[in-house]
Motif scaffolding. Structure first.
Motif, short mmCIF file in Angstrom:
data_model
loop_
_atom_site.label_atom_id
_atom_site.label_comp_id
_atom_site.label_asym_id
_atom_site.label_seq_id
_atom_site.Cartn_x
_atom_site.Cartn_y
_atom_site.Cartn_z
N VAL A 131 0.82 -1.22 0.00
CA VAL A 131 0.00 0.00 0.00
C VAL A 131 0.84 1.26 0.00
O VAL A 131 0.31 2.36 0.00
CB VAL A 131 -0.94 0.02 1.23
N ASP A 132 2.16 1.13 0.01
CA ASP A 132 3.02 2.30 0.06
C ASP A 132 3.24 2.83 -1.35
O ASP A 132 3.95 2.25 -2.15
CB ASP A 132 4.38 1.93 0.70
N SER A 133 2.61 3.96 -1.64
CA SER A 133 2.67 4.50 -2.99
C SER A 133 3.99 5.21 -3.26
O SER A 133 4.22 5.66 -4.38
CB SER A 133 1.52 5.49 -3.20
N THR A 134 4.86 5.37 -2.26
CA THR A 134 6.11 6.08 -2.47
C THR A 134 7.23 5.16 -2.94
O THR A 134 8.32 5.65 -3.23
CB THR A 134 6.55 6.78 -1.16
N GLU A 135 7.00 3.85 -3.00
CA GLU A 135 8.04 2.94 -3.45
C GLU A 135 8.33 3.18 -4.92
O GLU A 135 7.42 3.39 -5.72
CB GLU A 135 7.61 1.50 -3.19
N PHE A 136 9.62 3.13 -5.25
CA PHE A 136 10.00 3.47 -6.62
C PHE A 136 11.33 2.83 -6.94
O PHE A 136 12.26 2.83 -6.13
CB PHE A 136 10.12 5.00 -6.75
N GLY A 137 11.44 2.26 -8.14
CA GLY A 137 12.72 1.76 -8.61
C GLY A 137 13.06 0.37 -8.11
O GLY A 137 12.27 -0.31 -7.44
N PRO A 138 14.29 -0.08 -8.40
CA PRO A 138 14.68 -1.45 -8.10
C PRO A 138 15.08 -1.69 -6.65
O PRO A 138 15.34 -2.83 -6.27
CB PRO A 138 15.89 -1.67 -9.02
N PHE A 139 15.14 -0.62 -5.83
CA PHE A 139 15.51 -0.78 -4.43
C PHE A 139 14.29 -0.68 -3.54
O PHE A 139 13.31 0.01 -3.87
CB PHE A 139 16.55 0.28 -4.04
N ALA A 140 14.36 -1.33 -2.39
CA ALA A 140 13.24 -1.28 -1.45
C ALA A 140 13.06 0.10 -0.87
O ALA A 140 11.95 0.49 -0.51
CB ALA A 140 13.45 -2.30 -0.33
N ASN A 141 14.14 0.86 -0.77
CA ASN A 141 14.10 2.21 -0.23
C ASN A 141 14.12 3.20 -1.39
O ASN A 141 15.04 3.21 -2.20
CB ASN A 141 15.31 2.43 0.70
N ARG A 142 13.10 4.04 -1.48
CA ARG A 142 13.01 4.99 -2.58
C ARG A 142 14.17 5.98 -2.58
O ARG A 142 14.55 6.50 -3.63
CB ARG A 142 11.70 5.76 -2.52
N ASN A 143 14.75 6.26 -1.40
CA ASN A 143 15.89 7.16 -1.35
C ASN A 143 17.10 6.56 -2.05
O ASN A 143 17.89 7.28 -2.68
CB ASN A 143 16.25 7.49 0.11
N HIS A 144 17.26 5.24 -1.96
CA HIS A 144 18.36 4.58 -2.66
C HIS A 144 18.12 4.61 -4.17
O HIS A 144 19.07 4.82 -4.95
CB HIS A 144 18.51 3.14 -2.18
N SER A 145 16.88 4.41 -4.58
CA SER A 145 16.57 4.52 -6.01
C SER A 145 16.83 5.93 -6.51
O SER A 145 17.39 6.13 -7.60
CB SER A 145 15.11 4.14 -6.25
N SER A 146 16.46 6.92 -5.72
CA SER A 146 16.69 8.31 -6.13
C SER A 146 18.18 8.62 -6.21
O SER A 146 18.64 9.30 -7.13
CB SER A 146 16.00 9.25 -5.14
N SER A 147 18.96 8.11 -5.26
CA SER A 147 20.41 8.31 -5.29
C SER A 147 21.03 7.64 -6.52
O SER A 147 21.90 8.21 -7.19
CB SER A 147 21.04 7.75 -4.01
N PHE A 148 20.58 6.42 -6.81
CA PHE A 148 21.07 5.73 -8.00
C PHE A 148 20.75 6.51 -9.27
O PHE A 148 21.58 6.64 -10.17
CB PHE A 148 20.44 4.33 -8.06
N LEU A 149 19.55 7.08 -9.35
CA LEU A 149 19.18 7.87 -10.52
C LEU A 149 20.01 9.15 -10.61
O LEU A 149 20.30 9.63 -11.71
CB LEU A 149 17.69 8.21 -10.47
N ALA A 150 20.38 9.72 -9.46
CA ALA A 150 21.24 10.90 -9.49
C ALA A 150 22.60 10.56 -10.08
O ALA A 150 23.15 11.32 -10.90
CB ALA A 150 21.39 11.47 -8.07
N VAL A 151 23.16 9.41 -9.70
CA VAL A 151 24.43 8.96 -10.26
C VAL A 151 24.28 8.73 -11.76
O VAL A 151 25.13 9.15 -12.57
CB VAL A 151 24.90 7.68 -9.54
N VAL A 152 23.18 8.08 -12.16
CA VAL A 152 22.94 7.82 -13.58
C VAL A 152 22.80 9.13 -14.35
O VAL A 152 23.32 9.27 -15.48
CB VAL A 152 21.69 6.94 -13.76
#
Length: 821
Positions: free
Chosen positions: A198-219
């Motif tokens: 039910v958590d709509s904030t999940e995003f990307g291949p990592f369980a933590n959206r902050n890690h996905s966001s950090s990975f996208l910043a590197v990309v």
């Protein structure tokens, strides 16, 4: 001054065929590193990120298998200098310190002795109180260290670095696009970790959206580097990467992570300032600041969740470290007991509540929000210092501060690529100061590649001998075997004593118990406890199984006591235990519920919410109502209990006790006073209520609705109306009430029956003229309009009171009150 040809070094076009350059023997060693190794290592790292990053046991098995195959196919071919070699070896070996006997490293802590003596727990004698978890953590760390060593030992050439940048940027853009498709469409990647459905904030291949966001910043920064390099080399890929930069940026904006946006902005500014522009500090600073403002403006104007957080969140909320600071403080205090050896890998989640002095009643921290603090807590300085030394060595031999030995065209291009890798590696490590991205195996694999590609190849010059290469291949075989072992565990073909097996046994025991096989469930939960003797959930299940097997209730009570001893901070555990006891022996529910409330500080508001659930669940059990009333430690809890009475007699008894403590409702806020008066009207002595309201001006002001209702119930409608009329604001009159031509107003209202304005003016004119009956008829016509003004009900009540019909006036003013509310 610098020669003109050097001043414009970063703007020169790269020829399609570079002329041969005189090199020494050390550079010749690098040219035989084929780009296929970059494709292999970069492809494996990206694939592992896409396949879940090693979070679940199946993903971890796949990661280790691919790591092992990469090490076997392309082992390190270059010898590292002494400092990084020693650091890598220490990081591979020292995690095993937690498996040594505790007597060798200072003995047992007091809390371990207490658990063994007071609660009869059988705990291991190793330094780590959870040796099975620490061993599994050691094996995972061994795989990661082997991968890091393999990346460093590749000593990537310039062409390999260019391949890596394009591969990581292109693959990252694809992952970002798939992540966006998950948000915009019904597409779902089934193996991506999603802890909550039910958590709509999940995003990307990592369980933590902050890690996905950090990975996208590197990309995103890598895509900028790839686009710049491709344009300089006149490649069509420049257009692809230029457009592709938008994909990770949109992904960052889609999440609610301010950290990811900040990393992207700072990385972009740093790239512009160090490599992507002609020399000139003022020019670089101006352009970098312009880019910063542009992206920040796009973020705010986009209207997404991130823009809302930036524009609407209070400054104190944005800047305050909050929970991170509290966790950091507690982690440092806990790490001080064993600053050199730590407490054992993979123990933070279980041990923090046992060694912390701060209450965490509403959550159980899984990590300290920092890679550095997590490593210090579990591995101590024995692991932290080699990591820091290795990082400092890498950055001191890479980046824009490395010594320049020639100004040739190819050297400038190589420096630019190394600067880019240094920058993005720094982004990943800096994020690790405030979060735990590098504890994800997939993210760490990317970071390792970035660090390896950042090093100046002149500092890694010695080739390994064939014997050393075969030895490293054996390391790859070991990693491969670990992966195959974890695969067997994931498939259920092998059940070693590791945490993942323990949790699987627990889940199977829950199913066995639900299907009416408690004996089989008990066997599995006992095996799980032998693996993880400090896991409180296993004791929770075993306590229920004791009752299901009709064993003496003392055994269940003892196991539930162990649950509270092993998790002394979390309040929800005690709440769940109490709800369980309501089904078995309701009076025993008071034991954990009392502990649940005790775990909250006196000023905590969440304790009232838990007490509300206790009162609600206790309604079918009158034998525990009075003891539960005694648990109410403050006014909000007492009001909560009085708002859910089981009977009128119970309410009267508890209210009498409340009034003896607060005879004039001193210390009770207005909201609670009104709530109590309402409940008194429903369950108490109404005559006594009226008497109290009339005796205290503060209560009369707050409880006028109750008082008016009681007068109306007694038939005193005039008194009821007068009380309500004093407290309901008089509506503003929208029409002039001066000298009015009543016939003209009557004609205007007759020819415009749907327009309320002439009718309202006519009503006021008739009322001022004393023709109350005609005013009443006009008002009744106005009320029949499709959307009459809200104040008309109030006017009708006033008019009826003036006409002497106070009963009708009371009914109308009640309707007006409902519309106001």
């Amino acid at each position: 001054m610098k020669p003109a040809e050097e001043d414009d070094e970063d703007l020169e076009a790269v020829p399609s065929e570079e002329p041969p350059v005189e090199t020494d023997s050390r550079v010749d060693l690098l040219e035989d590193t084929s780009t296929w190794r970059a494709w292999l290592y970069g492809g494996v790292a990206l694939a592992m990120v896409f396949l879940g990053g090693g979070r679940e046991i199946g993903s971890l098995a796949l990661v280790a298998t691919m790591m092992g195959l990469a090490l076997i196919i392309a082992p390190p071919r270059y010898r590292l200098p002494a400092i990084p070699t020693v650091c890598v070896l220490l990081l591979a070996v020292l995690p095993g310190v937690g498996l040594l006997p505790a007597a060798w490293l200072g003995g047992l802590e007091e809390w371990r002795t207490t658990l063994m003596e007071a609660w009869s727990l059988t705990l291991p004698s190793t330094h780590s109180p959870m040796p099975a978890a620490s061993f599994q953590g050691w094996m995972v760390m061994f795989c990661c260290v082997a991968w890091l060593w393999a990346c460093l030992g590749q000593n990537f050439s310039d062409s390999s670095r260019r391949t890596l940048i394009r591969l990581l940027a292109g693959g990252g853009i694809v992952i970002a696009f798939i992540s966006l498709l998950e948000v915009w469409t019904s597409l779902r990647v089934p193996w991506w970790p999603r802890p909550s459905l039910v958590d709509s904030t999940e995003f990307g291949p990592f369980a933590n959206r902050n890690h996905s966001s950090s990975f996208l910043a590197v990309v995103g920064v890598l895509a900028q580097v790839a686009a710049y390099d491709a344009f300089r080399r006149r490649s069509w890929l420049g257009a692809f990467f230029s457009v592709g930069i938008l994909v990770p940026l949109v992904g960052i904006l889609t999440t609610t992570s301010r950290g990811g946006l900040l990393l992207f902005l700072l990385g972009t500014m740093a790239w512009i300032g160090t490599s992507a522009m002609k020399s000139g500090l003022a020019r670089k600073a101006a352009v970098a600041f312009a880019v910063f403002i542009m992206i920040l403006s796009i973020t705010i104007v986009s209207g997404g969740k991130l823009g809302v957080k930036i524009t609407e969140a209070p400054v104190s909320e944005v800047l305050s470290p909050g929970l991170r600071l509290q966790l950091a403080k507690e982690t440092l205090a806990a790490a001080s007991w064993a600053p050199w050896t730590g407490r054992g890998l993979d123990t933070y989640r279980t041990l923090l509540s046992l060694v912390s002095s701060e209450p965490f009643p509403e959550m159980r921290p899984f990590h300290p929000e920092s890679d550095v603090l997590w490593l210090l807590f579990e591995g101590g300085l024995l692991l932290l210092l080699p990591s820091l030394v290795l990082g400092l060595w890498i950055f001191s031999h890479s980046g824009p501060w490395a010594r320049r030995q020639r100004k040739k065209q190819r050297d400038r291009s190589a420096r630019r690529l190394r600067r880019a890798f240094t920058l993005v590696a720094a982004m990943a490590l800096i994020h690790g100061l405030f979060d735990v991205p590098n504890h994800s195996v997939g993210y760490f694999m990317i970071t390792s590649l970035l660090l390896a590609a950042a090093i100046n190849p002149r500092h890694i010059v010695g080739k390994l001998g064939s014997l050393s290469i075969h030895g490293l291949r054996l390391v790859g075989v070991g990693v491969l075997l670990l992966g195959l072992g974890w695969a067997a565990v994931a498939l259920g073909r092998w059940s070693p004593s590791i945490p993942v097996v323990a949790f699987r046994l627990h889940d199977e025991a829950v199913l066995e118990a639900a299907e009416g096989r408690p004996a089989e469930a008990m066997v599995k939960v006992e095996r799980a406890l032998s693996i993880l003797p400090l896991e409180y959930r296993f004791y929770f299940l075993r306590a229920q199984l004791h009752n299901q097997l009709r064993r003496p209730i003392d055994r269940a009570l003892q196991d539930f006591g162990r649950v509270r001893a092993l998790e002394p901070r979390l309040a929800s555990v005690c709440m769940e235990e109490g709800i369980y006891w309501l089904k078995v022996s309701p009076p025993l529910a008071l034991i954990p519920w009392r502990e649940c409330l005790r775990r909250y500080p006196a000023e905590a508001h969440m304790a009232v919410s838990y007490y509300h659930h206790m009162v609600w669940n206790s309604l079918p059990h009158p034998e525990i109502r009075q003891p539960l009333w005694r648990l109410a430690r403050d006014i909000p809890m007492q009001v909560t209990f009085l708002s859910q009475p089981a009977s009128r007699e119970e309410w009267a008894r508890c209210m009498e006790e409340f009034l003896s403590q607060h005879p004039r409702f001193e210390g009770v806020d207005e909201k609670h006073v009104q709530q109590l008066l309402y409940m008194w009207e429903l369950h108490g002595d109404r005559a006594g209520l009226v008497k109290m309201l009339n005796s205290q001006s503060r209560l009369k002001l707050l409880g006028w609705r109750v008082l008016a209702t009681e007068y109306a119930r007694a038939g005193e409608f005039e008194a009821a109306y007068e009380i309500a009329a004093k407290n309901i604001p008089v509506p503003a009159r929208t029409a002039g009430i001066g000298v009015a031509d009543i016939p003209r107003l009557e004609r205007a209202f007759l020819f415009n029956p749907s327009d309320p304005r002439p009718g309202i003016e006519l009503y006021y004119a008739l009322r001022m003229a004393g023709d109350l009956k005609a005013a009443q008829l006009t008002l009744e016509k106005l009320v029949q309009l499709p959307e009459p003004p809200s104040f008309l009900k109030r006017e009708m009540a006033s008019l009826q009171a003036q006409l002497g019909d106070h009963r009708r006036a009371w009914e109308l003013i009640q309707q007006a009150l409902q519309e106001v509310e």
